[in-house]
Write a protein that holds these residues in place. Structure first.
Motif, short mmCIF file in Angstrom:
data_model
loop_
_atom_site.label_atom_id
_atom_site.label_comp_id
_atom_site.label_asym_id
_atom_site.label_seq_id
_atom_site.Cartn_x
_atom_site.Cartn_y
_atom_site.Cartn_z
N ALA A 137 9.82 0.22 11.86
CA ALA A 137 10.90 0.08 10.89
C ALA A 137 10.59 0.98 9.70
CB ALA A 137 11.02 -1.37 10.43
N GLY A 138 11.61 1.26 8.92
CA GLY A 138 11.41 2.09 7.75
C GLY A 138 12.71 2.22 6.98
N GLU A 139 12.62 2.85 5.83
CA GLU A 139 13.82 3.13 5.03
C GLU A 139 14.73 4.03 5.86
OE1 GLU A 139 16.74 3.44 2.60
OE2 GLU A 139 15.09 2.10 2.06
N GLU A 140 15.95 3.58 6.10
CA GLU A 140 16.87 4.30 6.99
C GLU A 140 17.08 5.75 6.57
OE1 GLU A 140 21.47 3.86 8.25
OE2 GLU A 140 20.25 2.02 8.36
N LYS A 141 17.21 5.99 5.28
CA LYS A 141 17.45 7.36 4.81
C LYS A 141 16.22 8.24 5.05
CE LYS A 141 21.05 6.31 1.50
NZ LYS A 141 21.49 6.35 0.12
N VAL A 142 15.04 7.67 4.95
CA VAL A 142 13.82 8.44 5.23
C VAL A 142 13.74 8.76 6.72
CG1 VAL A 142 11.29 8.38 5.23
CG2 VAL A 142 12.56 7.53 3.25
N LEU A 143 14.03 7.78 7.56
CA LEU A 143 14.01 8.02 9.00
C LEU A 143 15.04 9.08 9.39
CD1 LEU A 143 13.58 4.35 10.27
CD2 LEU A 143 11.80 6.08 9.91
N ASP A 144 16.21 9.03 8.77
CA ASP A 144 17.24 10.04 9.03
C ASP A 144 16.75 11.42 8.58
OD1 ASP A 144 18.94 8.11 10.05
OD2 ASP A 144 20.13 7.93 8.22
N TRP A 145 16.09 11.48 7.42
CA TRP A 145 15.56 12.75 6.91
C TRP A 145 14.54 13.33 7.88
CZ3 TRP A 145 10.39 13.24 5.26
CH2 TRP A 145 10.06 14.51 4.78
N ILE A 146 13.66 12.49 8.42
CA ILE A 146 12.67 12.97 9.38
C ILE A 146 13.37 13.58 10.58
CG2 ILE A 146 10.87 12.26 11.02
CD1 ILE A 146 10.00 10.17 8.86
N THR A 147 14.35 12.86 11.11
CA THR A 147 15.10 13.35 12.28
C THR A 147 15.80 14.68 11.98
OG1 THR A 147 15.42 11.11 13.08
CG2 THR A 147 16.93 12.79 13.91
N SER A 148 16.40 14.80 10.81
CA SER A 148 17.14 16.02 10.50
C SER A 148 16.25 17.20 10.12
CB SER A 148 18.14 15.75 9.36
OG SER A 148 17.46 15.52 8.15
N SER A 149 14.98 16.92 9.84
CA SER A 149 14.06 17.97 9.40
C SER A 149 13.29 18.64 10.53
CB SER A 149 13.06 17.41 8.38
OG SER A 149 13.74 17.00 7.22
N VAL A 150 13.34 18.05 11.70
CA VAL A 150 12.60 18.64 12.83
C VAL A 150 13.55 19.27 13.82
CG1 VAL A 150 10.61 17.13 12.59
CG2 VAL A 150 12.51 16.42 14.05
#
Length: 103
Positions: free
Chosen positions: A90-103
């Motif tokens: 689990a994690g902050e949704e916006k952070v998880l989205d940022w990780i996905t969009s950054s790779v």
């Protein structure tokens, strides 16, 4: 998309910085944290070793794990680099989205 935290250790800060920079530039990691030196006690080739190492915490996604692992193997200074992948439950949704969009 499943987020992973990949851990690896390096012998010194310059090699840790090079690997971290290269992983982010290659879009295999959104972020790499280089932690303060730690002490590692381990058995290697029938000898107990006690070394200072730098820990890298690599934020990436599961479908890139094999590429990340291959990249680390190719750019690592150790004969057998430690590469451990931990799923992020689990994690902050916006952070998880940022990780996905950054790779």
């Amino acid at each position: 998309m499943e987020t992973l935290l990949v851990l690896t250790n390096l012998p010194d800060r310059p090699s840790a910085e090079r690997l971290a920079q290269s992983l982010v530039e290659a879009r295999l990691a959104a972020c790499v944290n280089i932690l303060a030196p730690c002490r590692s006690v381990y058995r290697w080739k029938d000898k107990v070793c006690d070394d200072k190492e730098m820990v890298l915490m690599i934020k990436t996604v599961a479908h890139l794990f094999n590429e990340v692992r291959h990249f680390i193997r190719e750019h690592h200074t150790y004969e057998l680099p430690e590469i451990l992948a931990l799923p992020v439950a689990a994690g902050e949704e916006k952070v998880l989205d940022w990780i996905t969009s950054s790779v």
